[in-house]
Design an enzyme around this catalytic site. Structure first.
Site, PDB file in Angstrom:
ATOM      1  N   HIS A   1      27.500 -15.701   3.189  1.00 40.36           N
ATOM      2  CA  HIS A   1      26.975 -14.461   2.587  1.00 40.36           C
ATOM      3  C   HIS A   1      25.892 -13.860   3.490  1.00 40.36           C
ATOM      4  O   HIS A   1      25.863 -12.653   3.718  1.00 40.36           O
ATOM      5  CB  HIS A   1      26.340 -14.745   1.213  1.00 40.36           C
ATOM      6  CG  HIS A   1      27.314 -15.176   0.150  1.00 40.36           C
ATOM      7  ND1 HIS A   1      27.201 -16.352  -0.522  1.00 40.36           N
ATOM      8  CD2 HIS A   1      28.408 -14.556  -0.369  1.00 40.36           C
ATOM      9  CE1 HIS A   1      28.176 -16.459  -1.413  1.00 40.36           C
ATOM     10  NE2 HIS A   1      28.926 -15.387  -1.340  1.00 40.36           N
TER      11      HIS A   1
ATOM     12  N   SER B   1      31.286 -20.950  -2.463  1.00 36.23           N
ATOM     13  CA  SER B   1      30.194 -21.576  -3.204  1.00 36.23           C
ATOM     14  C   SER B   1      30.696 -22.794  -3.974  1.00 36.23           C
ATOM     15  O   SER B   1      29.997 -23.807  -4.084  1.00 36.23           O
ATOM     16  CB  SER B   1      29.570 -20.563  -4.162  1.00 36.23           C
ATOM     17  OG  SER B   1      29.067 -19.467  -3.428  1.00 36.23           O
TER      18      SER B   1
ATOM     19  N   LYS C   1      33.541 -16.653 -14.048  1.00 34.04           N
ATOM     20  CA  LYS C   1      33.404 -18.037 -13.594  1.00 34.04           C
ATOM     21  C   LYS C   1      32.294 -18.738 -14.369  1.00 34.04           C
ATOM     22  O   LYS C   1      31.358 -18.090 -14.837  1.00 34.04           O
ATOM     23  CB  LYS C   1      32.988 -18.063 -12.121  1.00 34.04           C
ATOM     24  CG  LYS C   1      33.993 -17.467 -11.196  1.00 34.04           C
ATOM     25  CD  LYS C   1      33.515 -17.602  -9.764  1.00 34.04           C
ATOM     26  CE  LYS C   1      33.571 -16.283  -9.054  1.00 34.04           C
ATOM     27  NZ  LYS C   1      33.110 -16.324  -7.682  1.00 34.04           N
TER      28      LYS C   1
ATOM     29  N   ARG D   1      37.301 -13.093   3.977  1.00 32.08           N
ATOM     30  CA  ARG D   1      37.376 -14.347   4.731  1.00 32.08           C
ATOM     31  C   ARG D   1      38.792 -14.638   5.193  1.00 32.08           C
ATOM     32  O   ARG D   1      39.072 -14.790   6.356  1.00 32.08           O
ATOM     33  CB  ARG D   1      36.851 -15.502   3.877  1.00 32.08           C
ATOM     34  CG  ARG D   1      35.347 -15.429   3.650  1.00 32.08           C
ATOM     35  CD  ARG D   1      34.931 -16.247   2.490  1.00 32.08           C
ATOM     36  NE  ARG D   1      35.656 -15.840   1.303  1.00 32.08           N
ATOM     37  CZ  ARG D   1      35.784 -16.537   0.203  1.00 32.08           C
ATOM     38  NH1 ARG D   1      35.258 -17.722   0.132  1.00 32.08           N
ATOM     39  NH2 ARG D   1      36.440 -16.054  -0.834  1.00 32.08           N
TER      40      ARG D   1
END
Ligand code: COA
Length: 160
Positions: free
Chosen positions: A16, A129, A40, A91
């Site tokens: 990030h 993460s 989430k 990504r």
């Protein structure tokens, strides 16, 4: 021109921060927007996540216009803060489908809004993460993936 970088940041990683560093080199002002709630299951509160973004940026020596917590729709936050551009990191190809959906949906909600995409450095292309939390919870070394402020709170939180 200014831009906003929205995300969950649960927690912020070096990936990030890499995107934020690139953004600050392009835009006059970058605001990092931490979403309060998510689909989430979150490990850190919004306040903790924002503090970890601030701490990581400080450790990286990067200055941003603001780190803000927002609730509700991204387009509503952007409108109220006067943003027309949001940034996202891409990504892998797997990110593309989600980002395509998000961009088109946001445009439908507010045609004045545009999303721009930046590629992180290749060493962070596989990072997430969730993976960082999993490694930390099993006692692995996450120093390559997160800044020291995140590493210490992760070690403490994951030990519980
Ligand atoms: N380096 C490392 N990891 C990265 C990364 C990078 N450059 N970019 C993304 N990731 C990872 C994150 O760590 C995260 O991993 P995780 O799923 O394991 O937690 C994952 O990629 C995606 O995270 P993030 O970039 O934070 O996106 P998100 O999908 O969690 O959040 C919002 C996207 C917050 C922008 C979006 O949900 C939103 O706008 N919410 C507000 C409500 C709204 O407007 N909804 C309608 C949208 S059309």
């Amino acid at each position: 021109m200014k831009a906003v970088y929205p995300g969950t940041f649960d927690p912020a990683t070096r990936g990030h921060v890499d995107i934020i560093r690139r953004a600050t080199q392009i835009f006059d002002g970058v605001e990092v927007a931490v979403v309060r709630s998510s689909r989430k299951e979150l490990t850190f509160s919004a306040e903790e996540r924002a503090a970890l973004v601030r701490g990581s940026l400080e450790e990286a020596g990067i200055r941003v216009a603001a780190v803000t917590i927002f609730d509700g729709l991204l387009v509503d936050f952007m409108r109220s803060a006067g943003h027309t551009v949001f940034l996202r990191g891409l990504r892998a190809i797997s990110d593309f489908e989600f980002e395509l959906q998000m961009q088109l949906m946001n445009r439908k909600l507010d045609p004045g809004i545009t999303g721009l995409y930046l590629l992180p450095s290749e060493e962070y292309i596989y990072l997430s993460s969730t993976l960082v939390k999993e490694i930390a919870s099993r006692g692995g070394d996450v120093s390559f993936f997160v800044f020291p402020c995140v590493e210490s709170i992760l070690r403490e939180r994951m030990a519980r």
